[in-house]
Design a protein around this motif. Structure first.
Motif, PDB file in Angstrom:
ATOM      1  N   ILE A 138       0.853  -1.201   0.000  1.00  0.00           N
ATOM      2  CA  ILE A 138       0.000   0.000   0.000  1.00  0.00           C
ATOM      3  C   ILE A 138       0.885   1.246   0.000  1.00  0.00           C
ATOM      4  O   ILE A 138       0.626   2.199  -0.732  1.00  0.00           O
ATOM      5  N   ASN A 139       1.927   1.248   0.834  1.00  0.00           N
ATOM      6  CA  ASN A 139       2.851   2.390   0.850  1.00  0.00           C
ATOM      7  C   ASN A 139       3.452   2.626  -0.531  1.00  0.00           C
ATOM      8  O   ASN A 139       3.542   3.764  -0.995  1.00  0.00           O
ATOM      9  N   TYR A 140       3.854   1.557  -1.189  1.00  0.00           N
ATOM     10  CA  TYR A 140       4.437   1.697  -2.530  1.00  0.00           C
ATOM     11  C   TYR A 140       3.407   2.265  -3.502  1.00  0.00           C
ATOM     12  O   TYR A 140       3.697   3.188  -4.260  1.00  0.00           O
ATOM     13  N   VAL A 141       2.205   1.709  -3.471  1.00  0.00           N
ATOM     14  CA  VAL A 141       1.155   2.150  -4.388  1.00  0.00           C
ATOM     15  C   VAL A 141       0.836   3.627  -4.168  1.00  0.00           C
ATOM     16  O   VAL A 141       0.695   4.390  -5.125  1.00  0.00           O
ATOM     17  N   ILE A 142       0.740   4.040  -2.916  1.00  0.00           N
ATOM     18  CA  ILE A 142       0.418   5.435  -2.611  1.00  0.00           C
ATOM     19  C   ILE A 142       1.541   6.365  -3.055  1.00  0.00           C
ATOM     20  O   ILE A 142       1.295   7.422  -3.632  1.00  0.00           O
ATOM     21  N   ASN A 143       2.785   5.977  -2.810  1.00  0.00           N
ATOM     22  CA  ASN A 143       3.914   6.855  -3.104  1.00  0.00           C
ATOM     23  C   ASN A 143       4.373   6.826  -4.556  1.00  0.00           C
ATOM     24  O   ASN A 143       4.734   7.858  -5.098  1.00  0.00           O
ATOM     25  N   LYS A 144       4.391   5.650  -5.173  1.00  0.00           N
ATOM     26  CA  LYS A 144       4.923   5.556  -6.532  1.00  0.00           C
ATOM     27  C   LYS A 144       3.998   4.841  -7.496  1.00  0.00           C
ATOM     28  O   LYS A 144       3.913   5.205  -8.656  1.00  0.00           O
ATOM     29  N   GLY A 145       3.356   3.810  -7.019  1.00  0.00           N
ATOM     30  CA  GLY A 145       2.588   2.943  -7.900  1.00  0.00           C
ATOM     31  C   GLY A 145       1.376   3.569  -8.536  1.00  0.00           C
ATOM     32  O   GLY A 145       0.943   3.140  -9.602  1.00  0.00           O
ATOM     33  N   SER A 146       0.820   4.584  -7.895  1.00  0.00           N
ATOM     34  CA  SER A 146      -0.394   5.180  -8.444  1.00  0.00           C
ATOM     35  C   SER A 146      -0.135   5.800  -9.815  1.00  0.00           C
ATOM     36  O   SER A 146      -1.044   5.900 -10.628  1.00  0.00           O
ATOM     37  N   THR A 147       1.089   6.172 -10.103  1.00  0.00           N
ATOM     38  CA  THR A 147       1.405   6.716 -11.426  1.00  0.00           C
ATOM     39  C   THR A 147       1.757   5.606 -12.409  1.00  0.00           C
ATOM     40  O   THR A 147       1.768   5.826 -13.604  1.00  0.00           O
ATOM     41  N   GLU A 148       2.048   4.409 -11.910  1.00  0.00           N
ATOM     42  CA  GLU A 148       2.415   3.284 -12.761  1.00  0.00           C
ATOM     43  C   GLU A 148       1.224   2.394 -13.091  1.00  0.00           C
ATOM     44  O   GLU A 148       1.292   1.598 -14.015  1.00  0.00           O
ATOM     45  N   CYS A 149       0.152   2.505 -12.339  1.00  0.00           N
ATOM     46  CA  CYS A 149      -0.964   1.575 -12.463  1.00  0.00           C
ATOM     47  C   CYS A 149      -1.996   2.109 -13.450  1.00  0.00           C
ATOM     48  O   CYS A 149      -2.446   3.240 -13.338  1.00  0.00           O
ATOM     49  N   ARG A 150      -2.408   1.285 -14.419  1.00  0.00           N
ATOM     50  CA  ARG A 150      -3.366   1.703 -15.444  1.00  0.00           C
ATOM     51  C   ARG A 150      -4.811   1.404 -15.064  1.00  0.00           C
ATOM     52  O   ARG A 150      -5.728   1.673 -15.841  1.00  0.00           O
ATOM     53  N   VAL A 151      -5.039   0.811 -13.882  1.00  0.00           N
ATOM     54  CA  VAL A 151      -6.397   0.470 -13.459  1.00  0.00           C
ATOM     55  C   VAL A 151      -6.695   1.130 -12.112  1.00  0.00           C
ATOM     56  O   VAL A 151      -5.777   1.469 -11.363  1.00  0.00           O
ATOM     57  N   PRO A 152      -7.979   1.287 -11.787  1.00  0.00           N
ATOM     58  CA  PRO A 152      -8.316   1.806 -10.463  1.00  0.00           C
ATOM     59  C   PRO A 152      -7.857   0.837  -9.372  1.00  0.00           C
ATOM     60  O   PRO A 152      -7.774  -0.371  -9.587  1.00  0.00           O
ATOM     61  N   ILE A 153      -7.579   1.398  -8.220  1.00  0.00           N
ATOM     62  CA  ILE A 153      -7.132   0.600  -7.081  1.00  0.00           C
ATOM     63  C   ILE A 153      -8.183   0.734  -5.983  1.00  0.00           C
ATOM     64  O   ILE A 153      -8.504   1.838  -5.556  1.00  0.00           O
ATOM     65  N   THR A 154      -8.725  -0.405  -5.555  1.00  0.00           N
ATOM     66  CA  THR A 154      -9.672  -0.422  -4.449  1.00  0.00           C
ATOM     67  C   THR A 154      -8.921  -0.859  -3.205  1.00  0.00           C
ATOM     68  O   THR A 154      -8.309  -1.926  -3.195  1.00  0.00           O
ATOM     69  N   ILE A 155      -8.961  -0.026  -2.185  1.00  0.00           N
ATOM     70  CA  ILE A 155      -8.276  -0.330  -0.927  1.00  0.00           C
ATOM     71  C   ILE A 155      -9.341  -0.659   0.111  1.00  0.00           C
ATOM     72  O   ILE A 155     -10.188   0.171   0.429  1.00  0.00           O
ATOM     73  N   VAL A 156      -9.287  -1.892   0.619  1.00  0.00           N
ATOM     74  CA  VAL A 156     -10.284  -2.387   1.558  1.00  0.00           C
ATOM     75  C   VAL A 156      -9.703  -2.334   2.973  1.00  0.00           C
ATOM     76  O   VAL A 156      -8.655  -2.939   3.232  1.00  0.00           O
ATOM     77  N   PRO A 157     -10.350  -1.617   3.885  1.00  0.00           N
ATOM     78  CA  PRO A 157      -9.848  -1.579   5.259  1.00  0.00           C
ATOM     79  C   PRO A 157      -9.784  -2.969   5.881  1.00  0.00           C
ATOM     80  O   PRO A 157     -10.727  -3.759   5.756  1.00  0.00           O
TER      81      PRO A 157
END
Length: 169
Positions: A138-157
């Motif tokens: 999650i830390n990676y996705v928030i900091n860097k991955g969100s610009t690399e990912c071509r699909v929406p990301i659903t984060i489930v608590p």
């Protein structure tokens, strides 16, 4: 004057593709919430689940034979886990999931898979509830991955119950 006939035009609407919800099959506690959400969402939305398992490189220097045995054991354990998770998804009403196993660095292999498999529509991740840290992926996705990912990301608590998730989907 001739009468006009009522003509109904049929459009060439393509059948919508199934949504493929990708879940990272790791050893975290929050995997349950991510998988439950994805399976229930797939079941209610006519979608499918895909399970991704990454076998990361063994750290440190080991003799060739030892590292080969450890890799083989990791592959076997991954296959067993994916089979168990697939059966669980089917019990929740989702079709039998597609499975992907890759060797390498987790975030690199994950985003490579998403880029390659155009049928993946959503990445579903669970958030850790321990120590206020959502987890390394999650830390990676928030900091860097969100610009690399071509699909929406659903984060489930990670603290949601099955009943709470059912109310969301």
């Amino acid at each position: 004057m001739t009468k006009k006939k009522n003509v109904i035009y049929k459009s060439n609407v393509l059948k919508p593709r199934n949504r493929l919800f990708l879940v990272v099959a790791d050893d975290s506690k929050e995997l349950h919430q991510a998988l439950y959400y994805a399976a229930r969402r797939a079941a209610t939305a006519g979608g499918e689940v895909a399970l991704f398992r990454c076998i990361e490189p063994i750290e440190g220097q080991l003799w060739g034979g030892v590292s080969e045995i450890m890799e083989a054991e990791a592959e076997q354990a991954s296959k067993k886990l994916l089979l168990e998770l697939s059966e669980y998804c089917e019990k929740l009403g989702a079709p039998k999931p597609r499975t992907f196993v890759r060797k390498g660095i987790l975030h690199e292999e994950l985003f490579n898979l998403i880029d390659k498999e155009k049928t993946i529509r959503v990445l579903v991740l669970g958030v850790s509830t321990e120590h206020g840290n959502p987890g390394p992926l999650i830390n990676y996705v928030i900091n860097k991955g969100s610009t690399e990912c071509r699909v929406p990301i659903t984060i489930v608590p990670g603290n949601l119950t099955d009943e709470q998730i059912d109310a969301l989907v």
